[in-house]
Design a protein around this motif. Structure first.
Motif, short mmCIF file in Angstrom:
data_model
loop_
_atom_site.label_atom_id
_atom_site.label_comp_id
_atom_site.label_asym_id
_atom_site.label_seq_id
_atom_site.Cartn_x
_atom_site.Cartn_y
_atom_site.Cartn_z
N GLU A 159 104.38 8.67 -77.99
CA GLU A 159 104.13 8.09 -76.67
C GLU A 159 104.51 9.07 -75.56
N CYS A 160 105.60 9.78 -75.75
CA CYS A 160 106.03 10.79 -74.77
C CYS A 160 104.98 11.88 -74.62
N ILE A 161 104.43 12.32 -75.74
CA ILE A 161 103.39 13.36 -75.73
C ILE A 161 102.16 12.85 -74.97
N ALA A 162 101.73 11.63 -75.30
CA ALA A 162 100.52 11.06 -74.69
C ALA A 162 100.72 10.86 -73.19
N ARG A 163 101.91 10.44 -72.79
CA ARG A 163 102.18 10.20 -71.36
C ARG A 163 102.11 11.53 -70.59
N ALA A 164 102.72 12.57 -71.15
CA ALA A 164 102.68 13.88 -70.48
C ALA A 164 101.26 14.42 -70.42
N GLY A 192 87.86 25.95 -68.82
CA GLY A 192 87.52 27.24 -69.41
C GLY A 192 88.65 28.04 -70.04
N LEU A 193 88.52 29.34 -69.95
CA LEU A 193 89.44 30.23 -70.64
C LEU A 193 90.85 30.13 -70.09
N THR A 194 90.97 29.92 -68.78
CA THR A 194 92.32 29.80 -68.21
C THR A 194 93.02 28.56 -68.77
N ALA A 195 92.27 27.49 -69.00
CA ALA A 195 92.88 26.28 -69.58
C ALA A 195 93.39 26.58 -70.99
N CYS A 196 92.67 27.41 -71.73
CA CYS A 196 93.15 27.81 -73.07
C CYS A 196 94.44 28.61 -72.97
N LEU A 197 94.53 29.47 -71.95
CA LEU A 197 95.76 30.26 -71.76
C LEU A 197 96.93 29.35 -71.38
N TRP A 198 96.67 28.39 -70.48
CA TRP A 198 97.71 27.42 -70.13
C TRP A 198 98.16 26.66 -71.36
N ALA A 199 97.21 26.28 -72.21
CA ALA A 199 97.54 25.52 -73.42
C ALA A 199 98.50 26.31 -74.29
N GLU A 200 98.23 27.62 -74.46
CA GLU A 200 99.11 28.44 -75.30
C GLU A 200 100.49 28.59 -74.67
N CYS A 242 108.50 17.44 -75.72
CA CYS A 242 107.29 16.65 -75.93
C CYS A 242 106.43 16.66 -74.66
N GLU A 243 107.06 16.85 -73.48
CA GLU A 243 106.28 16.92 -72.24
C GLU A 243 105.37 18.16 -72.24
N ASP A 244 105.93 19.30 -72.58
CA ASP A 244 105.11 20.51 -72.60
C ASP A 244 104.03 20.45 -73.69
N LEU A 245 104.34 19.77 -74.78
CA LEU A 245 103.32 19.61 -75.82
C LEU A 245 102.15 18.76 -75.29
N GLY A 246 102.47 17.71 -74.57
CA GLY A 246 101.42 16.87 -73.97
C GLY A 246 100.57 17.68 -72.99
N ARG A 247 101.21 18.52 -72.17
CA ARG A 247 100.47 19.35 -71.21
C ARG A 247 99.56 20.34 -71.95
N ALA A 248 100.06 20.93 -73.03
CA ALA A 248 99.26 21.87 -73.82
C ALA A 248 98.00 21.17 -74.35
N LEU A 249 98.18 19.95 -74.84
CA LEU A 249 97.04 19.20 -75.38
C LEU A 249 96.02 18.91 -74.29
N HIS A 250 96.50 18.54 -73.12
CA HIS A 250 95.58 18.24 -72.01
C HIS A 250 94.69 19.45 -71.72
N CYS A 251 95.30 20.61 -71.60
CA CYS A 251 94.56 21.82 -71.24
C CYS A 251 93.51 22.15 -72.30
N SER A 293 93.39 19.41 -81.24
CA SER A 293 94.58 18.63 -80.86
C SER A 293 95.52 18.47 -82.04
N VAL A 294 94.96 18.07 -83.19
CA VAL A 294 95.81 17.86 -84.37
C VAL A 294 96.44 19.18 -84.80
N SER A 295 95.70 20.28 -84.70
CA SER A 295 96.28 21.56 -85.14
C SER A 295 97.43 21.98 -84.22
N MET A 296 97.30 21.70 -82.92
CA MET A 296 98.42 21.99 -82.01
C MET A 296 99.63 21.12 -82.32
#
Ligand code: ZN
Length: 134
Positions: free
Chosen positions: A24-29, A51-59, A71-80, A123-126
């Protein structure tokens, strides 16, 4: 993408990846990134959703998530990463949509199966990369 992907499906995928306790924490973030960093707010914000910048943010967010067990940063990574796939390279799908040439790239039900599967797979792999080795 809206809350259906950024919250509901993300929470399900987190459970699938064995992260039940923080799902839930991941999904909220994940869903909150559209409010804390709305794409229209600034170029820096916009770069998180396209685009590509979103992929960089995700990493970057995933790196921080693993380092700090956040878990907050993990949620942000998934969003990007979810936005990067949905919106296409350079956000061209949005441009085509605004020109009336293509479906709304933020509409999950209208997305092709290929796009939906790609979002789920990434998403699942992240989520699995975040889960500590057993
Ligand atoms: Zn977004």
């Amino acid at each position: 993408m809206g809350p259906h992907v950024h919250f509901d499906l993300t929470q399900q995928w987190a459970v699938t990846a064995g992260l039940d306790e923080i799902a839930e924490c991941i999904a909220r973030a994940d869903v909150e990134l559209d409010w804390t960093h709305p794409a229209r707010g600034s170029v820096g914000n916009m770069s998180r959703h396209f685009g590509l910048t979103a992929c960089l943010w995700a990493e970057w967010y995933l790196y921080r998530a693993c380092r700090d067990r956040s878990c907050e940063d993990l949620g942000r990574a998934l969003h990007c990463v979810q936005d990067a796939i949905a919106h296409g390279v350079l956000g061209l799908k949005h441009v085509r949509h605004m020109a009336g040439l293509a479906r709304d790239p933020d509409d999950w039900d209208a997305a092709t199966l290929r796009v939906r599967r790609a979002i789920e797979r990434r998403s699942v792999s992240m989520l699995c990369r975040f889960r500590p080795a057993q």
